[in-house]
Design an enzyme around this catalytic site. Sequence first.
Site, short mmCIF file in Angstrom:
data_model
loop_
_atom_site.label_atom_id
_atom_site.label_comp_id
_atom_site.label_asym_id
_atom_site.label_seq_id
_atom_site.Cartn_x
_atom_site.Cartn_y
_atom_site.Cartn_z
N LYS A 22 10.17 70.49 61.07
CA LYS A 22 11.11 69.73 60.25
C LYS A 22 12.11 70.69 59.61
O LYS A 22 11.72 71.78 59.16
CB LYS A 22 10.32 68.98 59.16
CG LYS A 22 11.15 68.03 58.30
CD LYS A 22 10.25 67.28 57.34
CE LYS A 22 11.01 66.30 56.47
NZ LYS A 22 10.11 65.53 55.57
N SER A 43 10.58 60.56 55.85
CA SER A 43 11.71 61.40 56.18
C SER A 43 11.48 62.32 57.38
O SER A 43 12.43 62.85 57.94
CB SER A 43 12.08 62.25 54.97
OG SER A 43 11.04 63.15 54.65
N SER A 93 6.12 60.60 53.81
CA SER A 93 7.13 61.01 54.81
C SER A 93 6.60 61.51 56.14
O SER A 93 7.40 61.77 57.04
CB SER A 93 8.04 62.08 54.22
OG SER A 93 9.08 61.50 53.48
#
Lengths: 457, 98
Positions: free
Chosen positions: A50, A125, A149
């Site tokens: 990420k 996310s 997330s």
Amino acid sequence: MSLRRIEEADPALGAFLTCDPGRVLERAERVDRDVKERPLPLAGVPVAVKDNICTRGLRTTCGSRMLEQYVPPYSATAIERLEAAGAVVVGKVNCDEFAMGSSTENSALQVTRNPYDLDRVPGGSSGGSAVAVAAGMAALALGSETGGSVRQPASFCNVVGLKPTYGRISRYGLVAFASSLDCIAPLGNSPRDIALLLGRIAGRDPLDSTSAPAPVPDYVAELDRPPGRLRLGVPKEYFGQGLDPEVKAAVEAGIRNAGKLGCDVVEVSLPHTRFAIADYYIIAPAEASSNLARYDGVKYGFRAEAPEDLMDMYRRTRTLGFGPEVRRRIMIGTYALSSGYYDAYYGRAMKVRTLIRRDYERAFEKVDALLGPVSPTAAFRIGEKASDPLSMYLSDIYTVTANLAGIPAVSVPCGFTAGGLPIGMQILGNLFQELPLLRLAQAYIREFPVAPPPLRV
Amino acid sequence: MSITREEVLKMAELARLEFSEEELDGFTAQFQGILDYIEQLRQVDVEGVEPTSHVSLSADFDPRMFREDEARESLPVEEALGGAPDPAAGHFRVPKVL
């Protein structure tokens, strides 16, 4: 393999923000040489990371214009550790800006699509991390959780996502959003893959004073021991209004299946669940407003052009560099912490957080783990909730409580909607109980595998 | 609690953010919607409840969290300035303050 799949699938999916094939191949060759000299448990395993986790020499944007050109001079401890075990970072993947969002639509850099329906969001996310694993572009991924997330995108994309106990994995090098909640969190195709990764990156780190000194079990070696006769609790508050009927049916079937593994299933109550979103949307923005004060156009990242003076530079840099959701949360947090409102908002929210923790403490006196849905719906359409921040926030109702309480939880695939969208079930455990959670998840997936419809790419 | 445009502008000032005239009404309405939602925490009886600022301060975590205060090598100046928008002579350059 991984690079070929990225080249083939990512133009349609948009998961990767940075992928440098030359660098990846060089690193893979290096691992090939090293593994001849010493055993490397993750030798050559392609991992997507990420883009809010720092990678030395590799652009780390946080999905933001503010850091669009930022190249960190150091790597996160989790990255150092997984590379030391032989893993290869194949690239950096998209996320909501500074991890603020539930659909990856808040990325300022690109749109990421769900591989089961290209018109739908991958969740967020950590949407890019879930898509990278779901579409076979990486074997494993690192995401991060502040409020669901990793579990929510894992459930939207038919992969497994583990939110570990707060402090189980060092936060050093994870770009700060809300420091009392933030965790690095792995995603993979199976609990076994996650166990393999977790065992390498978990544990005390002198560079993060909140990293936990608790010993790290050998998750992989212990994984196949039978889970034993567990007492499983089903929180009645997780099955109320707002839960989509198809999701409800799939999760209820999943719970019945878990019972067939030789577990006792009982109903429990977590009475403060209904206040969790309100609590989270005070605490997380309050901490964010403080953490994001560092983006001032001085030390790194974007600076607005031709500032008149220092104050003008701060204001215009932050106004142009941050997207709407980030600005919204900074404003909420500033309000919640401001003089005159602190006690009514942040002060009260910290007390409600204690009550949410106590709900879990009481439940875990009676049961070993809790089962429930991850998200009230399957993946929604791109744009569907974009103009209504509150409806986006409410999609995190079942996940944020684990972050507020610090406990671990794993999202496992448990079915598909009639329209072919993945549905996830989460298993929550007490502090530092990752091993029994992964063991139960592994037993569940082995006995009740879900046959997915074909991917769209 | 209802929030006014003036309060929004005051928060923006504190947060070092700007909102244009066109943005302000829409933003104020959204902000109000979120505040109305988080107001529900007022219904919770928190009398006598200790606040949780951080879970690692609870008894399940080791309180000996601080490392020895020893000098160690840190990032070289050149690398620390590597991402700066306007580095100059080993420093971060900013517009004139005074």
